[in-house]
Write an enzyme that holds these catalytic residues in place. Structure first.
Site, PDB file in Angstrom:
ATOM      1  N   ARG A 134      -6.811 -31.085   1.446  1.00  0.00           N
ATOM      2  CA  ARG A 134      -6.802 -30.197   0.102  1.00  0.00           C
ATOM      3  C   ARG A 134      -7.294 -28.816   0.623  1.00  0.00           C
ATOM      4  O   ARG A 134      -7.153 -28.497   1.884  1.00  0.00           O
ATOM      5  CB  ARG A 134      -8.037 -30.551  -0.773  1.00  0.00           C
ATOM      6  CG  ARG A 134      -9.505 -30.805   0.123  1.00  0.00           C
ATOM      7  CD  ARG A 134     -10.562 -31.021  -0.891  1.00  0.00           C
ATOM      8  NE  ARG A 134     -11.704 -31.292   0.160  1.00  0.00           N
ATOM      9  CZ  ARG A 134     -12.693 -30.494   0.547  1.00  0.00           C
ATOM     10  NH1 ARG A 134     -12.286 -29.052   0.508  1.00  0.00           N
ATOM     11  NH2 ARG A 134     -13.835 -30.821   1.060  1.00  0.00           N
ATOM     12  N   GLU A 188     -22.558 -41.762  13.813  1.00  0.00           N
ATOM     13  CA  GLU A 188     -22.048 -41.330  14.886  1.00  0.00           C
ATOM     14  C   GLU A 188     -23.062 -40.595  15.874  1.00  0.00           C
ATOM     15  O   GLU A 188     -24.126 -40.345  15.193  1.00  0.00           O
ATOM     16  CB  GLU A 188     -20.932 -40.016  14.478  1.00  0.00           C
ATOM     17  CG  GLU A 188     -19.902 -40.407  13.880  1.00  0.00           C
ATOM     18  CD  GLU A 188     -18.993 -39.305  13.778  1.00  0.00           C
ATOM     19  OE1 GLU A 188     -17.808 -39.561  13.463  1.00  0.00           O
ATOM     20  OE2 GLU A 188     -19.288 -38.109  13.445  1.00  0.00           O
ATOM     21  N   HIS A 213     -25.899 -29.553   6.392  1.00  0.00           N
ATOM     22  CA  HIS A 213     -24.521 -29.979   6.834  1.00  0.00           C
ATOM     23  C   HIS A 213     -23.738 -29.405   5.341  1.00  0.00           C
ATOM     24  O   HIS A 213     -22.421 -29.780   5.589  1.00  0.00           O
ATOM     25  CB  HIS A 213     -24.374 -31.439   6.594  1.00  0.00           C
ATOM     26  CG  HIS A 213     -25.328 -32.222   7.437  1.00  0.00           C
ATOM     27  ND1 HIS A 213     -25.507 -32.101   9.013  1.00  0.00           N
ATOM     28  CD2 HIS A 213     -26.497 -32.861   7.357  1.00  0.00           C
ATOM     29  CE1 HIS A 213     -26.440 -32.719   9.506  1.00  0.00           C
ATOM     30  NE2 HIS A 213     -27.037 -33.276   8.225  1.00  0.00           N
ATOM     31  N   LYS A 263     -13.179 -41.500   6.548  1.00  0.00           N
ATOM     32  CA  LYS A 263     -13.252 -40.992   8.169  1.00  0.00           C
ATOM     33  C   LYS A 263     -12.983 -41.848   8.880  1.00  0.00           C
ATOM     34  O   LYS A 263     -12.551 -41.725  10.234  1.00  0.00           O
ATOM     35  CB  LYS A 263     -14.737 -40.443   8.008  1.00  0.00           C
ATOM     36  CG  LYS A 263     -14.687 -39.342   7.042  1.00  0.00           C
ATOM     37  CD  LYS A 263     -16.329 -38.574   7.293  1.00  0.00           C
ATOM     38  CE  LYS A 263     -16.528 -37.362   6.333  1.00  0.00           C
ATOM     39  NZ  LYS A 263     -16.603 -37.633   4.925  1.00  0.00           N
TER      40      LYS A 263
END
Length: 667
Positions: free
Chosen positions: A297, A200, A235, A116
């Site tokens: 994917r 973040e 999440h 990421k």
């Protein structure tokens, strides 16, 4: 077209890939762990091969064993599905090294987007906005805590590798950062073999919107529009839909272009998803969305895209992997109606969504036009603690969003699952929630509405108990050949009767039963033999809580009364109640002698212990962590006290209800 494919995955995605491959005339090869030897995907494949024991690290994550099977069987290609090895560049490289086509992007694209932090830096250079945060290499806890302080709470800790909510923790205050970081790193290491994280800023009122992209080997890249995946819990996505509510043509064009450019930047090939987070406080705006990551994917939620485009994405994957050119351009694509997908999980919403395991005594889905069910299990299968707890995906497609939600809610109401607890009733309430129906939601919607959605403890279902007792009586009479008592009110001899026989008047019999682990004493009032209305007078009651007659039982939905080895599971409105004859010898001795044992809430692995014998603990203090179905669950002290005994060690597999820690409580 490729001649054959080895599916390096399991469960519903393996079944889904096999169906398309066989339709295309390809030979299908399954690989499986010992736990999956009898699984549906193993039965569906043309051939199947054992690759190791149940834990994924010893089977589905073993690149060497999978490649060896592919070589032995002459597999022309390998499809990784999603999860497991699907985003591991070394797996794509191993396939190439063995001369086997990897049905996915090149290893270089996986490397570029697989981490990421690197992906954010790449797209930022291309002018795509990213969420403010720290995406660097330093991983020292003190340094990351400092960065979190600079960013400002709330923050989101995310695993650098992987996805699916593993290794992701929202942190509201600085005091909770250290524990959340440790947990995120453990989950990331366990799920992806990489403990690194990034930190973040948590976007307020976030909408999770992703763009499906597709690219061939000839430089053609298109997007297949967006999906909204904002209904999440921990999440993890719960309900997904396409197109996104409130999406404007202008914003779709901007997001689609950004996703296509991100795919071009890494030389992407095949199916991929570019995920964005949008600030939804004032609706969807083209200047308020940020790149999160690219999944290299196929996605779990790909069926909603298939529904609105009319495409088979797995077929397209195979054709692109074979070297074919995409059969359409961006201008050829359009959106047909609306599709919504619900993920049916083996988990208990009344117990904070703890994973649930065990035998599927019943599994039945409705069949309607515009309804699709993708599953990898069938009645009689075991849901184990080793893998993701998803039982099925239920997808509804209709001309409008309202019609699609209504169709999905109806289908969930007609779905029967008995065995492990499930979220089917919770999903139905989500589909029917007025705010969600009106498009007023974000990623925090579920957490804010747990009570209204029924994700809280419920009391005993009195009607379920009554029906369960009547079913037990019916089963007992059937086994003993005494059904004449319920049908005719007579038997060959009064001494043969099993119905609380007495010389005169109505007969009443006390009957102790076990209801979800709790003893309940019910009274069964039998009809007077010879009475013309005996079919209507068998009455069950307890403590004034319920009463009912056998005629109600005989006219009930018998589908929801599922016999098991112990008794019966009663399914009403998606909720399950287990009713069985009470066993006086099955006594919780620990409870009787006053022991305060902290027990495993589900089958899983004890991954961490934070206390030792003799240590004093406070109420709510973390004692241990159990990992099940790829997620961590913290066990906390129920009250102030002292640790008397530690009954397990980190690394051990523990059964549901197993004693782990014994506390001596303060008086």
């Amino acid at each position: 077209m490729l001649e054959s494919v080895l599916i390096a995955n399991r469960g519903e995605i393996a079944c889904r890939i096999i169906r398309t491959a066989q339709r295309l005339g390809m030979r299908t090869i399954a690989v499986h762990s010992e736990a999956d030897a009898g699984a549906l995907f193993v039965q569906m494949a043309d051939e199947a091969h054992l690759i190791g024991p149940a834990p994924a690290r010893d089977s589905y994550l073993r690149i060497d064993r999978i490649i060896n099977v592919a070589k032995r069987t002459g597999a022309a290609s390998i499809h990784p599905g999603y999860g497991f090895l699907s985003e591991r560049a070394e797996f794509a490289e191993a396939c190439a090294g063995a001369g086997i086509v990897f049905v996915g992007p090149p290893a270089s694209a996986i490397n570029a987007m697989g981490l990421k932090d690197a992906a954010k830096a790449l797209v930022q250079q291309a002018g795509v906005p990213v969420v403010p945060g720290y995406h660097g290499a330093q991983q020292e806890p003190d340094f990351l805590r400092l960065k979190a302080d600079e960013i400002g709470y709330p923050v989101l800790i995310k695993a650098v590798a992987g996805g699916g909510g593993k290794g992701m923790k929202r942190v509201e205050r600085a005091a909770d950062f250290e524990a959340a970081l440790e947990s995120a790193q453990r989950e990331a290491a366990s799920a992806f073999g990489d403990p690194r994280v990034l930190v973040e800023k948590y976007v307020l009122s976030p909408r999770h919107i992703e763009i499906q992209v597709f690219a061939d080997r000839h430089g053609n890249v298109v997007h297949l529009f967006e999906r909204d995946c904002s209904l999440q819990r921990r999440h993890q996505k719960v309900i997904e839909e396409a197109p996104a509510p409130g999406m404007t043509p202008e914003m779709r064009a901007v997001m689609g272009k950004a996703a296509v450019e991100a795919a071009r930047a890494v030389g992407y090939v095949g199916a991929g998803t570019v995920e964005f987070i949008a600030d939804g406080r004032e609706g969807l705006r083209s200047d308020r969305f940020y790149f999160m990551e690219m999944n290299t994917r196929l996605q779990v939620e790909h069926p909603v895209t298939e529904a609105i485009t009319g495409l088979d994405l797995v077929e397209l994957q195979f054709r692109v992997a074979s070297g074919e050119v995409l059969p359409f351009g961006q201008g050829d694509l359009g959106i047909d109606g609306h599709a919504v997908e619900a993920r049916l999980y083996a988990e208990d919403p009344e117990k904070e969504f703890l994973p649930s395991t065990g035998k599927l005594w019943a599994l039945d889905f409705p069949e309607h036009e515009g309804l699709r069910v993708d599953t990898g299990v069938q009645a009689g299968d075991e849901v184990t603690p080793f893998y993701d707890p998803m039982i099925a995906k239920v997808i509804a497609h209709a001309p409008t969003r309202g019609e699609a939600l209504e169709k999905l809610a109806e289908a969930l109401g007609q779905t029967l699952v008995a065995g492990p607890k499930t979220n089917v009733a919770f999903l139905k309430k989500l589909c029917e929630a007025p705010q969600f129906g009106a498009g007023q939601f974000d990623t925090g919607f579920i957490d804010r509405n747990l009570d209204a959605l029924g994700a809280v403890p419920h009391g005993v279902d009195a009607e379920a108990v009554r029906l369960g007792v009547l079913k037990l009586i019916d089963m007992e009479l059937d086994a003993r050949g005494y059904h004449a008592l319920m049908r005719n009110g007579s038997a060959s001899s009064p001494w043969d009767e099993q119905d609380g026989f007495q010389l005169g008047g109505a007969r009443e019999q006390g009957l102790p039963v076990d209801v979800d682990g709790e003893r309940i004493d019910v009274a069964v009032q039998w009809p007077v033999p010879g009475d013309a209305h005996t079919d209507e007078e068998l009455v069950v009651s307890w403590g004034g809580k319920a009463s009912g007659m056998v005629s109600d039982y005989l006219s009930s939905d018998m589908r929801g009364l599922v016999p098991t080895e112990e008794g019966v599971i009663v399914v009403r409105a998606g909720r399950q109640t287990r009713v069985s004859p009470y066993d006086p010898f099955n006594v919780d001795l620990e409870h009787l002698n006053g022991s305060n044992a902290v027990k495993a809430p589900m089958h899983g692995k004890l991954v961490a212990l934070f206390v030792k014998p003799g240590e004093r603990v406070g109420k709510g203090q973390r004692l241990a962590i159990v990992e099940a179905m790829k997620m961590e669950h913290a066990l906390v002290a129920p009250a102030d006290g002292e640790v008397e005994e530690i009954a397990a060690e980190p690394g051990m597999q523990v059964a549901e209800g197993a004693r782990l820690i014994v506390l001596k409580m303060e008086e």
